[in-house]
Scaffold this motif. Structure first.
Motif, PDB file in Angstrom:
ATOM      1  N   SER A  68       3.733  79.222  46.455  1.00 16.10           N
ATOM      2  CA  SER A  68       3.141  79.796  47.666  1.00 16.10           C
ATOM      3  C   SER A  68       2.008  78.914  48.187  1.00 16.10           C
ATOM      4  O   SER A  68       1.197  78.405  47.420  1.00 16.10           O
ATOM      5  CB  SER A  68       2.591  81.195  47.361  1.00 16.10           C
ATOM      6  N   ASP A  69       1.973  78.733  49.530  1.00 17.57           N
ATOM      7  CA  ASP A  69       0.894  77.935  50.115  1.00 17.57           C
ATOM      8  C   ASP A  69      -0.103  78.805  50.873  1.00 17.57           C
ATOM      9  O   ASP A  69      -0.861  78.320  51.712  1.00 17.57           O
ATOM     10  CB  ASP A  69       1.466  76.862  51.040  1.00 17.57           C
ATOM     11  N   LYS A  70      -0.123  80.087  50.564  1.00 15.34           N
ATOM     12  CA  LYS A  70      -1.046  80.997  51.239  1.00 15.34           C
ATOM     13  C   LYS A  70      -2.488  80.666  50.855  1.00 15.34           C
ATOM     14  O   LYS A  70      -2.824  80.562  49.678  1.00 15.34           O
ATOM     15  CB  LYS A  70      -0.715  82.443  50.861  1.00 15.34           C
ATOM     16  N   ASP A  86      10.190  67.984  49.434  1.00 16.04           N
ATOM     17  CA  ASP A  86      10.907  67.970  50.722  1.00 16.04           C
ATOM     18  C   ASP A  86      10.950  69.353  51.373  1.00 16.04           C
ATOM     19  O   ASP A  86      10.955  69.471  52.598  1.00 16.04           O
ATOM     20  CB  ASP A  86      12.338  67.460  50.527  1.00 16.04           C
ATOM     21  N   THR A  87      10.997  70.394  50.534  1.00 12.77           N
ATOM     22  CA  THR A  87      11.075  71.760  51.079  1.00 12.77           C
ATOM     23  C   THR A  87       9.693  72.365  51.321  1.00 12.77           C
ATOM     24  O   THR A  87       9.576  73.537  51.673  1.00 12.77           O
ATOM     25  CB  THR A  87      11.865  72.681  50.128  1.00 12.77           C
ATOM     26  N   GLY A  88       8.627  71.561  51.099  1.00 11.89           N
ATOM     27  CA  GLY A  88       7.270  72.059  51.328  1.00 11.89           C
ATOM     28  C   GLY A  88       6.796  73.021  50.256  1.00 11.89           C
ATOM     29  O   GLY A  88       5.854  73.784  50.465  1.00 11.89           O
ATOM     30  N   GLY A 126       8.285  84.267  46.252  1.00 15.68           N
ATOM     31  CA  GLY A 126       7.947  84.530  47.645  1.00 15.68           C
ATOM     32  C   GLY A 126       6.596  85.178  47.824  1.00 15.68           C
ATOM     33  O   GLY A 126       6.038  85.165  48.911  1.00 15.68           O
ATOM     34  N   ASN A 127       6.023  85.787  46.784  1.00 15.62           N
ATOM     35  CA  ASN A 127       4.743  86.480  46.952  1.00 15.62           C
ATOM     36  C   ASN A 127       3.577  85.497  46.932  1.00 15.62           C
ATOM     37  O   ASN A 127       3.723  84.335  46.582  1.00 15.62           O
ATOM     38  CB  ASN A 127       4.573  87.548  45.860  1.00 15.62           C
TER      39      ASN A 127
END
Length: 551
Positions: free
Chosen positions: A28-30, A257-259, A21-22
């Motif tokens: 991560s697509d940040k 599918d979940t990006g 999540g980080n």
């Protein structure tokens, strides 16, 4: 059963997604990040040692040679300022280097880094499998065979920013060859400091490309970050590139599918499901896949009729349609389409006449003759393949074809991790192996050369003096006679196919799911698979529709 399988995939996904999540997580697509699934890990970060396409692909991102390849696979300046100045009838190249190129440790990239790297490759102590690709350099072959000192190699740093290269003869595709991974520079200080550990971890390696490796967890992930020491960093849009090693392509599609990722290949049975998805892309690669038949470990493979029987027993059209369904094409040849053109502008493969077409009747006839000549009624051999679900389906199809069309022949399947399969080929500790080859430079010799007697990538125990002479002539006295040279390479390929030391199956295709937000991705047919230098993630595009998001 389907529900159970889906549950397994969900559980697997929950495990791989856990703790990601980080901002630094692999999914991560940040910011500007390109996230890609790869089917196997790299073998090393040492450009002198790798032989596999996944490693070469990542080298394109983290290293830069004298030249790089453009979108048409033509050489353009990288660390070099311009194309080589030729003298001595094209046998001497003088190359000026840019003065602003740096390593990720802040050291300047100099001509000495190329001289050091190339000498290290041909030094027999390095045991580089790819040393032969440098045999067009003056004295390279003799040095690699231990007959001359490494300092006699035809490369010299005249000063920090001038490299002089001496060739044995003028090579028409030399500039493209200089873009290949084995010709990339190495930082002598870093190599000597790390010793045997050089290239085994990110912190024991330095980089001079658009990106550098931040983290490499074996068989798990490779994370790249933008290299702020790169001379052309202003042209680089991405902050990070994240590769996830995932052998199960079905899980890759679920991540898409979940990006969670931007690019993955998919299996045959998934292609129809994504037929209307804007991310579905099919491409044909210049890579041939074939079964290597090792006569040293299966003496029966010395019998040409047996080899012909195996090659003719496999329905290749059925294979690419039912097993692959991803743009792969059946092939009866060795050199792949899209590798090179003939002097009259046609694809080299169009002129090749192969006896290795699917022909069960002829296969049985060859088998009966082989059994009689060998004095056997049955034969069992083992074929190596990778430890992926896709590879298992592929091998089972080949097994069914061989056993149904060749009575008395039993084919056993041995699944191995990619690195182990390659290692067993190089050490020749296998019986048969489903293997592949892609071009390192745009010429048929990039394929034909590996089947010459004793080449480190031959691995079949086969050798033929006439074949060797044709290849040698094509790489020597015929270089300035394009028509005669092409005829020699055609003759060599047809001789190879008539002898059938390998059984060609297919030319590789790939069905990709690629996020429509990904712009500027360049694919190559030679050398490393992609260039990510100019990739940008356009977040104004809706990944589900491929169109601009409504405001």
């Amino acid at each position: 059963m389907k529900k159970f399988k889906f549950l397994i995939i969900l559980v697997a996904l929950s495990v791989v997604l856990a703790g990601c999540g980080n901002a630094e997580g692999v999914y991560s697509d940040k910011g500007q990040v390109f996230r890609k699934v790869i089917p196997q890990d790299i073998s090393s970060l040492d450009t002198a040692l790798a032989t596999d396409t996944v490693s070469f692909d990542i080298y394109n991102q983290v290293y830069e040679g004298l030249y790089t390849l453009d979108e048409n696979d033509k050489a353009k300046p990288g660390v070099a300022k311009a194309m080589p100045k030729e003298s001595n009838g094209g046998k001497t190249l003088t190359i000026d280097l840019r003065k602003d190129a740096k390593w990720s440790n802040g050291d300047p990239v100099t001509a000495h880094d190329f001289e050091f790297a190339w000498k290290r490759v041909v030094n027999p102590d390095t045991a580089s499998e790819y040393a032969y690709i440098m045999y067009d350099l003056k004295n390279a072959e003799e040095i690699n065979m231990g007959k001359k000192d490494v300092d006699e190699l035809g490369v010299k740093a005249v000063d920090d920013h001038t490299l002089k290269v001496e060739l044995t003869k003028p090579i028409p595709y030399m500039n493209e060859m200089l873009a290949f991974a084995t010709f990339m520079p190495q930082n002598e200080k870093a190599v000597k400091k790390a010793g045997q550990q050089y290239g085994t971890t990110a912190d024991k390696t330095v980089f001079n490309g658009p990106f550098k490796v931040k983290d490499w967890k074996v068989e798990d992930k490779i994370q790249l970050v933008k290299n702020d020491d790169y001379w052309d960093k202003k042209a680089v849009n991405l902050d990070r590139v994240n590769y996830k090693v995932l052998k199960d392509q079905q899980a890759g599609a679920s991540l898409y599918d979940t990006g969670s990722i931007d690019d993955t290949t998919i299996t045959a049975d998934q292609v129809d499901k994504y037929a209307d998805n804007p991310g579905l892309k099919k491409r044909l690669l210049a890579s041939t896949f074939y079964i290597k038949l090792n006569r040293d470990n299966v003496p029966e493979f010395k019998n040409k009729d047996l080899r012909l029987a195996i090659s003719q027993a496999i329905n290749k059209e059925g294979y690419v349609n039912s097993v692959k369904n991803n743009g792969s094409e059946a092939t009866d040849g060795f050199t792949s389409k899209l590798t090179a053109k003939t002097p009259d502008g046609k694809d080299f493969t169009e002129s090749i006449d192969s006896p290795l077409t699917y022909n069960p009747k002829a296969a049985k006839q060859h088998l009966e003759k082989a059994k009689k000549d060998l004095g056997i009624k049955e034969l069992t051999f083992t074929m190596n393949t990778e430890d992926t679900p896709d590879a298992k389906i592929s091998a089972e199809y080949i097994k069914a074809q061989v056993e149904s069309n060749l009575p008395g022949v039993t084919l056993k399947i041995k699944q191995l991790p990619f690195k182990q399969r390659v290692n067993q080929e190089h050490s020749e500790t296998f019986e048969a192996s489903l293997s592949g080859w892609g071009p390192d430079y745009p010429d048929p010799l990039t394929f034909l050369n590996i089947m010459t007697t004793g080449n480190p990538s031959n691995n079949t125990g086969w050798g033929n003096k006439e074949f060797d002479k044709l290849v040698k002539d094509a790489n020597g006295k015929l270089l300035k006679k394009p028509e005669e040279r092409n005829a020699a390479m055609k003759e060599a390929e047809e001789l190879l196919l008539a002898e059938a030391p390998v059984a060609p199956i297919y030319q590789k295709g790939e069905a990709h799911l690629t996020n429509p937000q990904v712009k500027g991705l360049v694919y190559h047919q030679i050398g490393g698979d992609t260039t990510l230098k100019h990739v940008k993630i356009d977040k104004s595009i809706d990944p589900k529709t491929g169109k601009k998001k409504e405001k």
